[in-house]
Design a protein around this motif. Sequence first.
Motif, PDB file in Angstrom:
ATOM      1  N   UNK A 113       0.650  -1.309  -0.064  1.00  0.00           N
ATOM      2  CA  UNK A 113       0.076  -0.039  -0.067  1.00  0.00           C
ATOM      3  C   UNK A 113       0.887   1.317   0.234  1.00  0.00           C
ATOM      4  N   UNK A 114       2.080   1.234  -0.360  1.00  0.00           N
ATOM      5  CA  UNK A 114       2.975   2.234  -0.277  1.00  0.00           C
ATOM      6  C   UNK A 114       3.384   2.541  -2.076  1.00  0.00           C
ATOM      7  N   UNK A 115       3.110   3.791  -2.290  1.00  0.00           N
ATOM      8  CA  UNK A 115       3.340   3.803  -3.781  1.00  0.00           C
ATOM      9  C   UNK A 115       4.711   3.995  -4.212  1.00  0.00           C
ATOM     10  N   UNK A 116       5.094   3.131  -5.058  1.00  0.00           N
ATOM     11  CA  UNK A 116       6.433   2.921  -5.576  1.00  0.00           C
ATOM     12  C   UNK A 116       6.655   3.827  -6.796  1.00  0.00           C
ATOM     13  N   UNK A 117       5.963   3.612  -7.812  1.00  0.00           N
ATOM     14  CA  UNK A 117       5.874   4.364  -9.057  1.00  0.00           C
ATOM     15  C   UNK A 117       4.811   4.879  -9.352  1.00  0.00           C
ATOM     16  N   UNK A 142      12.492   6.616 -14.878  1.00  0.00           N
ATOM     17  CA  UNK A 142      13.620   7.304 -14.321  1.00  0.00           C
ATOM     18  C   UNK A 142      14.376   7.288 -13.451  1.00  0.00           C
ATOM     19  N   UNK A 143      15.512   7.844 -13.132  1.00  0.00           N
ATOM     20  CA  UNK A 143      16.388   7.283 -12.174  1.00  0.00           C
ATOM     21  C   UNK A 143      15.929   7.685 -10.639  1.00  0.00           C
ATOM     22  N   UNK A 144      15.215   8.790 -10.423  1.00  0.00           N
ATOM     23  CA  UNK A 144      14.239   9.083  -9.412  1.00  0.00           C
ATOM     24  C   UNK A 144      13.228   8.096  -9.282  1.00  0.00           C
ATOM     25  N   UNK A 145      12.431   7.658 -10.112  1.00  0.00           N
ATOM     26  CA  UNK A 145      11.701   6.751 -10.006  1.00  0.00           C
ATOM     27  C   UNK A 145      12.183   5.359  -9.640  1.00  0.00           C
ATOM     28  N   UNK A 146      13.241   5.134 -10.257  1.00  0.00           N
ATOM     29  CA  UNK A 146      13.932   3.935  -9.798  1.00  0.00           C
ATOM     30  C   UNK A 146      14.520   3.706  -8.334  1.00  0.00           C
ATOM     31  N   UNK A 147      14.942   4.842  -7.827  1.00  0.00           N
ATOM     32  CA  UNK A 147      15.220   5.024  -6.406  1.00  0.00           C
ATOM     33  C   UNK A 147      14.256   4.917  -5.539  1.00  0.00           C
ATOM     34  N   UNK A 148      13.065   5.559  -5.725  1.00  0.00           N
ATOM     35  CA  UNK A 148      11.819   5.467  -4.834  1.00  0.00           C
ATOM     36  C   UNK A 148      11.256   4.078  -4.948  1.00  0.00           C
ATOM     37  N   UNK A 149      11.262   3.340  -6.121  1.00  0.00           N
ATOM     38  CA  UNK A 149      10.931   2.042  -6.018  1.00  0.00           C
ATOM     39  C   UNK A 149      12.092   0.876  -5.320  1.00  0.00           C
ATOM     40  N   UNK A 184      18.702   0.439  -7.373  1.00  0.00           N
ATOM     41  CA  UNK A 184      17.628   0.693  -8.200  1.00  0.00           C
ATOM     42  C   UNK A 184      17.689   0.147  -9.612  1.00  0.00           C
ATOM     43  N   UNK A 185      16.712  -0.024 -10.118  1.00  0.00           N
ATOM     44  CA  UNK A 185      16.684  -0.565 -11.449  1.00  0.00           C
ATOM     45  C   UNK A 185      15.514   0.238 -12.531  1.00  0.00           C
ATOM     46  N   UNK A 186      15.901   0.546 -13.645  1.00  0.00           N
ATOM     47  CA  UNK A 186      15.054   1.222 -14.505  1.00  0.00           C
ATOM     48  C   UNK A 186      14.064   0.472 -15.285  1.00  0.00           C
ATOM     49  N   UNK A 187      14.349  -0.818 -15.142  1.00  0.00           N
ATOM     50  CA  UNK A 187      13.633  -1.674 -16.141  1.00  0.00           C
ATOM     51  C   UNK A 187      12.230  -2.249 -15.387  1.00  0.00           C
ATOM     52  N   UNK A 188      11.315  -2.118 -15.679  1.00  0.00           N
ATOM     53  CA  UNK A 188       9.812  -2.678 -15.192  1.00  0.00           C
ATOM     54  C   UNK A 188       8.998  -3.286 -16.221  1.00  0.00           C
TER      55      UNK A 188
END
Length: 405
Positions: A113-117, A142-149, A184-188
């Motif tokens: 229930x935590x937003x990852x992307x 993005x790298x920011x999104x990958x770090x958050x995930x 972090x990984x940028x591939x989803x």
Amino acid sequence: MKLKEFLKDKRVLLLIVLVIASIGAISVLGIQQGLDLKGGSTIQIQLEKPVDTATMNTVTAVLDKRLNIFGVKDVKVYPSGNQNVIVEIAGVQPEEVAKIVGSNGKFEAKINNQTALVGSDITQVKTYQVTGTQWQVPFTVSLDGANRFAQVAKGQAGVPVEMYLDDELITSPELAEELANGNPSTDVMISGGAATKEEAQTEAKSVQTLLQSGALPVKVKIVGVSSVSADLGDQFINGALIAGLLALVVIAAIIILRYRTPILVVPIILTSIAELILVLGAAAVIHWNIDLAAIAGIIAAIGTGVDDQIIITDEVLKGFSEKKGKRRRLAGVRSQIKGAFFIIFAAAGTLIAAMLPLAYIGFSRGATGIGVLSGFAFTTVLGVLIGIFITRPVYAKFIEMILDK
């Protein structure tokens, strides 16, 4: 007036050149037919609230991008007021694209229930893949999104990654151990399945399109869908051609009964045909849709053209009926023609003045309500302008040449 002198007249030469150019434009560019004639669908979308021009432009741009990504070739998306959008699609049934245009396109991936992307993290959407009834849509973030995930996913191996599209759960794969190590990984990838391979391809294509086009700035819903059969358009075209031929026969009969001179039928019919070619040529150049309303406008313009030609003919006959010398008689004819054109310009000005408000309201309202008549107003004005500035003067010369014996 001799034939050579007539053909050397600048206005006659201009008409000949424009007719040839119009035929060339129609042959090369073709005539863009509206949904009334070639079939298709109209989808009316309502925004949750009235929006400003900038927001409306964003909505129409996103929807247009979605449909182009989805593979719809002949599509028009335009606003209708400040809370509705009209989508016109030729040759495609509405159910094929309703989900695409009626979806907000909001993407969100959650872990515990935590937003990852979110959708704004997506930088590239790759081509979907279908294997049997299973599909996958890979994309990069993005790298920011990958770090958050990576931060949300750290130590959560085996926990479902719930992926939502417009708050609807699309898929919930378990988090792989290599993605839960905090790196972090940028591939989803989003994956899913369907009952058949065709349904899997449709779902994958829809998800890819929504991810690639981005989310709409406001919520939307479909409030109206209508379809037009291409067969109906073919029937109308055939009926319009038959009606046009009958109209020409009736006009010819009226001219013969009125003037008792069959030869006067020729210039009137030729002028009407020239006006039709010029209007269609202009429509081909500017890519103007010819639909039922536009056809009505063409008929109205040609009808006013026949009226104007009768006025010119009456005035020319008055000039030739005067018992004067040839030179004085020609001067009288030209004076009568000027009087006829004064009437013609006054009538055209009145008609255009009446059409402009209708055109304005039509363009601002789009395809709803009175907006469908914008094509009628535009085509009528175009036909009248072509007539008074190009074909009517040539007709006056033509009729003068025929009667000057």
